[in-house]
Each structure stands twice: as C-alpha cells, then as structure tokens.
Motif scaffolding. Structure first.
Motif, PDB file in Angstrom:
ATOM      1  N   GLU A  22      -1.895  26.998 -11.264  1.00 51.13           N
ATOM      2  CA  GLU A  22      -2.871  25.941 -10.977  1.00 51.13           C
ATOM      3  C   GLU A  22      -4.237  26.278 -11.568  1.00 51.13           C
ATOM      4  OE1 GLU A  22       0.557  25.668  -8.479  1.00 51.13           O
ATOM      5  OE2 GLU A  22      -0.837  27.352  -8.747  1.00 51.13           O
ATOM      6  N   ARG A  23      -4.626  27.539 -11.515  1.00 50.67           N
ATOM      7  CA  ARG A  23      -5.926  27.940 -12.062  1.00 50.67           C
ATOM      8  C   ARG A  23      -5.930  27.823 -13.585  1.00 50.67           C
ATOM      9  NH1 ARG A  23      -9.832  31.398  -9.594  1.00 50.67           N
ATOM     10  NH2 ARG A  23     -11.753  31.280 -10.831  1.00 50.67           N
ATOM     11  N   ILE A  24      -4.833  28.187 -14.222  1.00 46.07           N
ATOM     12  CA  ILE A  24      -4.721  28.046 -15.674  1.00 46.07           C
ATOM     13  C   ILE A  24      -4.862  26.587 -16.081  1.00 46.07           C
ATOM     14  CG2 ILE A  24      -3.099  28.212 -17.608  1.00 46.07           C
ATOM     15  CD1 ILE A  24      -2.017  30.772 -16.316  1.00 46.07           C
ATOM     16  N   ILE A  25      -4.193  25.694 -15.351  1.00 46.49           N
ATOM     17  CA  ILE A  25      -4.253  24.257 -15.642  1.00 46.49           C
ATOM     18  C   ILE A  25      -5.664  23.732 -15.419  1.00 46.49           C
ATOM     19  CG2 ILE A  25      -3.442  21.979 -14.904  1.00 46.49           C
ATOM     20  CD1 ILE A  25      -0.738  23.356 -14.242  1.00 46.49           C
ATOM     21  N   ASN A  32     -11.477  20.584 -21.772  1.00 48.72           N
ATOM     22  CA  ASN A  32     -10.984  19.550 -22.693  1.00 48.72           C
ATOM     23  C   ASN A  32      -9.878  20.064 -23.607  1.00 48.72           C
ATOM     24  OD1 ASN A  32     -13.180  18.347 -21.479  1.00 48.72           O
ATOM     25  ND2 ASN A  32     -14.299  17.928 -23.355  1.00 48.72           N
ATOM     26  N   ASP A  33      -9.090  20.999 -23.096  1.00 51.85           N
ATOM     27  CA  ASP A  33      -8.023  21.633 -23.867  1.00 51.85           C
ATOM     28  C   ASP A  33      -6.866  20.644 -24.049  1.00 51.85           C
ATOM     29  OD1 ASP A  33      -6.094  23.376 -24.946  1.00 51.85           O
ATOM     30  OD2 ASP A  33      -6.740  25.031 -23.678  1.00 51.85           O
ATOM     31  N   GLU A  34      -6.325  20.562 -25.256  1.00 53.08           N
ATOM     32  CA  GLU A  34      -5.212  19.656 -25.531  1.00 53.08           C
ATOM     33  C   GLU A  34      -3.903  20.387 -25.795  1.00 53.08           C
ATOM     34  OE1 GLU A  34      -6.374  17.162 -28.767  1.00 53.08           O
ATOM     35  OE2 GLU A  34      -8.033  16.231 -27.686  1.00 53.08           O
ATOM     36  N   HIS A  38      -1.131  25.349 -22.313  1.00 50.51           N
ATOM     37  CA  HIS A  38      -2.237  25.610 -21.384  1.00 50.51           C
ATOM     38  C   HIS A  38      -2.268  24.558 -20.280  1.00 50.51           C
ATOM     39  CE1 HIS A  38      -4.363  27.425 -25.169  1.00 50.51           C
ATOM     40  NE2 HIS A  38      -3.388  28.200 -24.726  1.00 50.51           N
ATOM     41  N   LEU A  39      -2.095  23.297 -20.661  1.00 41.54           N
ATOM     42  CA  LEU A  39      -2.141  22.209 -19.683  1.00 41.54           C
ATOM     43  C   LEU A  39      -0.977  22.256 -18.705  1.00 41.54           C
ATOM     44  CD1 LEU A  39      -3.204  19.324 -22.083  1.00 41.54           C
ATOM     45  CD2 LEU A  39      -4.586  20.262 -20.222  1.00 41.54           C
ATOM     46  N   SER A  45      -5.389  29.712 -21.694  1.00 42.67           N
ATOM     47  CA  SER A  45      -6.131  29.556 -22.940  1.00 42.67           C
ATOM     48  C   SER A  45      -6.987  30.804 -23.166  1.00 42.67           C
ATOM     49  CB  SER A  45      -7.022  28.314 -22.873  1.00 42.67           C
ATOM     50  OG  SER A  45      -7.921  28.392 -21.786  1.00 42.67           O
ATOM     51  N   PRO A  46      -7.367  31.108 -24.400  1.00 46.17           N
ATOM     52  CA  PRO A  46      -8.050  32.376 -24.687  1.00 46.17           C
ATOM     53  C   PRO A  46      -9.302  32.633 -23.848  1.00 46.17           C
ATOM     54  CG  PRO A  46      -7.305  31.373 -26.728  1.00 46.17           C
ATOM     55  CD  PRO A  46      -7.051  30.362 -25.644  1.00 46.17           C
TER      56      PRO A  46
END
Length: 302
Positions: A22-25, A32-34, A38-39, A45-46
């Motif tokens: 949940e924290r990663i999402i 604004n990661d696409e 990651h989503l 994400s890095p």
C-alpha cells in the motif's frame, strides 16, 4: 552558529522501516508515476528509497545543529545509488553518516551518506544528501565532498532524447507528505511558508525529483540502446521551488561519455561503471530551471 564537525565520519542515526504494498502504491500515486509495476505495488519506484531513511536522516541532522538552525536548511542536492529493488514486505534498516562539511561565506554544506539494507544484510541503496545551511559560516571544512554530477554546456550538444511534461496537483504536497513521511511545514502550512519568505506552500523537492525520474524512464523505455539496463544512479541539484498546480517539463540527453563523472567517495562509496547515462534538466512553464545537473546512470541487469 556552527555545525558539530566532531560527528563527521560517525554513524549519526538509524531507523527501521517495514515496506508495504500500500505504501509503494501511495508513493507512486503521489508522484504521478505511470509505471504499472509501481502502481500495482510489485516493487517501489526509485525515489521511494527516501522514505525508509527519512527518520534517520533528520535525526542525524538535528544531532549536529541547534534546533533554531533547522529552519535555515535548504535541500541542495540528492545523489542516489541503487543496488537492488525495494520490495513489499522488506524490513529495512537505514543508517546515516555525516561525511563532509564545506564552509562558505554564505553558509555551510553538510553532506550525509545514507545506507539502506534489509535486516538480512542485502544492500538496497546508498544516498548522498547535501543540505545547505544559510548564514552558518563559522568553523572549518572537513571530510568528503559530494560526488559530481554537473550538467555542462557540452551535454546540450548531445542527442536530445525528448521531453516529458507533468501537471502538479493542487493537493500534491499532502499526498506526497503522507506517502514519504516528509512533513516539513513549508510543504503543508501556507502561513508558515509565507513567514519564511515563500509565496505559499511549495512542492517537496524530492517529489519533483521523483516526477522527473519518471519522465527520464518514460523517455528511454522504448529505446533499443537501453534495453536490458537498470537504473543504478540518480542525481539532481535543486535550483528553484515549484508550486502546486504548475507544469514541469524534463528534457533528457543521451550522454556520449557515460562515465565522465564517475562517483566515488573514499571509504564510503564506489559505483559500477555505467553502460548508458542520461543527463537532464527540469523546467517550469516559464522556462525557469527547477532541477539542475540531472544524471541517470544505467547498468546491465545483474
């Protein structure tokens, strides 16, 4: 007012952090990661790498300066080195070591090295964070300088890989604060931000960095020369604040000399040679540069 140089080279603080899907999402959404992995929370994400070490970083800084000086701090540069992906379920341990102080007439630059590993000892990342303290110009310089990652005029003559724009939301800082753990009041309290000379709440610099990194990854995603490569280093210099609601654009260039500014810090950090390197800058709609000296290095998958 001085910074305590007796703590240079000594581990200043540690922290523990359990990674959840949940924290990663949440971090992906807040930046604004696409990228679908990651989503969907498959791996972080890095720039998510700042979240596990943030508590220790702030602890190390507050151990070296007076409480009143914390509000003179400016986040100058961030240089990140990736060794393995952060995964859901990871139980991470971060430690922060102040490694250098550069004293100038206008203020002092404090360089700190963070190391984040799993409880079993698998290294996830190292980061060099540079903070500038305005007005603290007493004392002597000591220790290691930060690695170089300058964007030069020669880089603008190299192949332009393209540009990617991103619109920042009105509530971007609140989303990012919750996902990252960075609750500095200049990002959340309009009155406080104005009291320190800002026009209002400003976007977290690391949020801008994450969005710019997504732009670089999107730019190279379908380029044959980058197939089979993974991000190993990401560095920027923060040069101008960004406001909620603004649009930022990242322009990327293919560096002909991928190891022209190889990063090494004696006794602390040695990085692998890059196979490809992108240099980049990020500007606002008025063509003012908000991120300078951007550098993204890529190596072959291990």
């Amino acid at each position: 007012m001085t910074i305590d140089i007796s703590k240079i080279g000594v581990v200043g603080a540690t922290s523990n952090f359990e990674v959840t899907k949940e924290r990663i999402i949440a971090y992906a959404l807040a930046t604004n990661d696409e990228i679908s992995d990651h989503l969907e929370g498959q791996y972080a994400s890095p720039v998510f790498a700042v979240a596990p070490m943030w508590e220790a970083l702030m602890g190390a800084v507050t151990n070296m300066v007076d409480d009143a000086d914390i509000f003179s701090i400016v986040h100058g540069e961030q240089d990140m080195f990736f060794y393995s992906k952060i995964l859901p379920g990871d139980k991470l341990v971060s430690e922060v070591t102040p490694i250098g102080l550069v004293v100038k007439p206008s203020g002092s630059i404090l360089n700190l090295l963070t190391t984040t590993s799993t409880e079993s000892g698998e290294l996830r990342n190292k980061q060099v964070v540079s903070f500038f303290f305005r007005g603290i110009s007493e004392g002597e310089s000591s220790g290691e300088p930060a690695p170089k990652h300058r964007f030069t005029s020669a880089h603008r003559k190299m192949t332009n890989l393209g540009e990617v724009s991103s619109d920042l939301k009105a509530d971007q800082t609140f989303l990012y604060s919750k996902a990252s753990g960075d609750d500095m009041p200049i990002h959340l309290d309009d009155d406080f931000a104005k009291s320190v000379g800002l026009p209002g709440i400003i976007i977290h610099g690391l949020c801008t960095m994450a969005i710019s990194n997504s732009a670089v990854l999107k730019t190279v995603a379908n380029l044959k020369d980058y197939e089979g490569l993974e991000l190993s280093r990401l560095a920027v210099r923060f040069s101008r604040f960004v406001l909620p609601g603004e649009t930022i654009t990242t322009v990327s260039y293919d560096n002909d000399e991928p190891n022209d500014q190889h990063a090494a810090i004696t006794n602390y950090l040695e990085t692998p040679e890059a196979k490809k390197t992108v240099v980049f800058e990020t500007q606002n709609a008025d063509e003012q540069t908000v991120l300078k000296d951007g550098r993204a290095e890529f190596v072959g998958k291990g």
